[in-house]
Design an enzyme around this catalytic site. Sequence first.
Site, mmCIF file in Angstrom:
data_model
loop_
_atom_site.group_PDB
_atom_site.id
_atom_site.type_symbol
_atom_site.label_atom_id
_atom_site.label_comp_id
_atom_site.label_asym_id
_atom_site.label_seq_id
_atom_site.Cartn_x
_atom_site.Cartn_y
_atom_site.Cartn_z
ATOM 1 N N SER A 142 0.689 -1.348 0.196
ATOM 2 C CA SER A 142 -0.052 0.005 -0.075
ATOM 3 C C SER A 142 0.838 0.972 -0.096
ATOM 4 O O SER A 142 1.693 1.424 -0.951
ATOM 5 C CB SER A 142 -0.994 -0.022 0.961
ATOM 6 O OG SER A 142 -1.893 0.943 0.975
ATOM 7 N N ASP A 175 -9.432 -2.705 -6.274
ATOM 8 C CA ASP A 175 -8.966 -1.892 -5.010
ATOM 9 C C ASP A 175 -9.659 -0.631 -4.619
ATOM 10 O O ASP A 175 -9.804 0.229 -5.544
ATOM 11 C CB ASP A 175 -7.273 -1.497 -5.437
ATOM 12 C CG ASP A 175 -6.581 -1.225 -4.084
ATOM 13 O OD1 ASP A 175 -6.888 -0.675 -3.164
ATOM 14 O OD2 ASP A 175 -5.165 -1.803 -4.185
ATOM 15 N N HIS A 228 -7.113 -5.134 -1.489
ATOM 16 C CA HIS A 228 -6.011 -4.567 -1.151
ATOM 17 C C HIS A 228 -5.312 -5.377 -0.173
ATOM 18 O O HIS A 228 -3.797 -4.954 -0.162
ATOM 19 C CB HIS A 228 -6.381 -3.113 -0.528
ATOM 20 C CG HIS A 228 -5.350 -2.180 -0.401
ATOM 21 N ND1 HIS A 228 -4.703 -1.462 -1.382
ATOM 22 C CD2 HIS A 228 -4.769 -1.889 0.602
ATOM 23 C CE1 HIS A 228 -3.748 -0.588 -0.741
ATOM 24 N NE2 HIS A 228 -3.955 -0.826 0.305
#
Length: 476
Positions: free
Chosen positions: A172, A425, A453
């Site tokens: 991320s 996502d 995610h």
Amino acid sequence: MAAVIQPARLISQRAHLVPGKLHVTELFFEVPKNYANSAAGTLKLFGRSVRKHERPIVTPSPSDLDKRDKKPYLVYLEGGPGFGNREPQESTLTRYALDRGYQMLFLDYRGTGLSTPVNVDALLAEGGPQEQANYLKLFRADNIVRDAEAVRKCLTADFPPEKKPWSVFGQSFGGFVSLTYLSKHPEGLREVFMTGGLAPIRRTADDVYRATYKKVAERNRAYYRKFPKDVAAVRRIVDHITASAKPIPLPAGGELTVGRLLSLGLSFGSHGGLDLVHAAILKLDADLDQFGALTRAALTTVEQLIPFDTNPIYAILHEAIYCHSPGLASQWAAFRVGKELPSFAWLAKDPPLSPSTGKSEPLEPLYFSGEMVFPFHFSGSYPELFRIQAAADILASHDGWEDLYDEAQLARNAVPVYAASFVDDMYVDFELARETAALVKGIRVFETNTLYHNAIRARADEVMAQLFRLRDDTID
């Protein structure tokens, strides 16, 4: 040309064994607070290095020990921004990395975990709102990368030249950091892995939120399809909040507001996220059914889902991660963009929603927001954020940020990059991620619509198999 980074100073180290054959060393380093001003003082960084604990049949020779201690590093770059690392034995990545011949380093970013953590009391000690904002400006990806380089030079000082560069794994926001690393200090990198981290490096914060609100709306529709009775349950809880004669206090401070309740959609983009939010809504609704009020247990569940008070960097610097160049100011982009959208019109109202007028009124689903931070989060619902509201406003207006990415460097990139990108996502828009991937020379990307995610935690076997296939296999 990036400035030369001096090695960090190793302050202390101590080792212990963790069941599961892990040898963990806890490390504290000292680095400059401001790399452009050595007189500004220092910060402490904390990390844990991890290698396999082995008990060989034959006592290893000094040469064997040297090889063991100088295995190439794989550094985990956590998501966020604003979160430190979990214990190494809790990370799904540890086993994969050690089995592949790496030693791991879990390095807490500056301001997080045990790395001179940013907390509100420490911020207030910096002075007034402008001084607080100036301090917080030092905690973005540019300085995170400088810290990593300083630590790398410290830990690999006696490594042979071919082992001095290290590998990084960015999840991320950690992928955003990886792209900054590739831009500013590619000489420190052997290879880069990233999951859900292809930052929208050409886009403004407004562009990002226009894209991600669409995915948040999709996830809301999925939520109410799965839990149709929650349409009424959420409205009932909202009615209770708005009709209450006085604010509803939360156990850890602050108050339950409609905005705070509808912010729980932050979880929607993760595996299991819909169920997590439903469990909280079910608790609150059951309280109203049984007691006509909300209990401490249910309120505690709500406040623990979004830990802005204990991780203030996540809230106060979140939009700043999209201000990648001088001249860009976020100006509370998520709030400005969201309140113009019909599905999130509650953002434009003050109070956000009024009580329902009667049972005959058709119940429209109230949409939760996603990974968005709003001004009202600093207005009383989070007691710690309330104390730094003025600094948050200053940062929202600040447009003097340093460049985070160098497109020319990315276009001539020579570091192998392997990325997993998720079609659905909710946090990092897939189309914007594709746009970024096209700018990085040599990148290899695994794209899927079967994972979300947080797949590196929820479905690690699938993700790691694909990433290492990108690394190890060939395409004719």
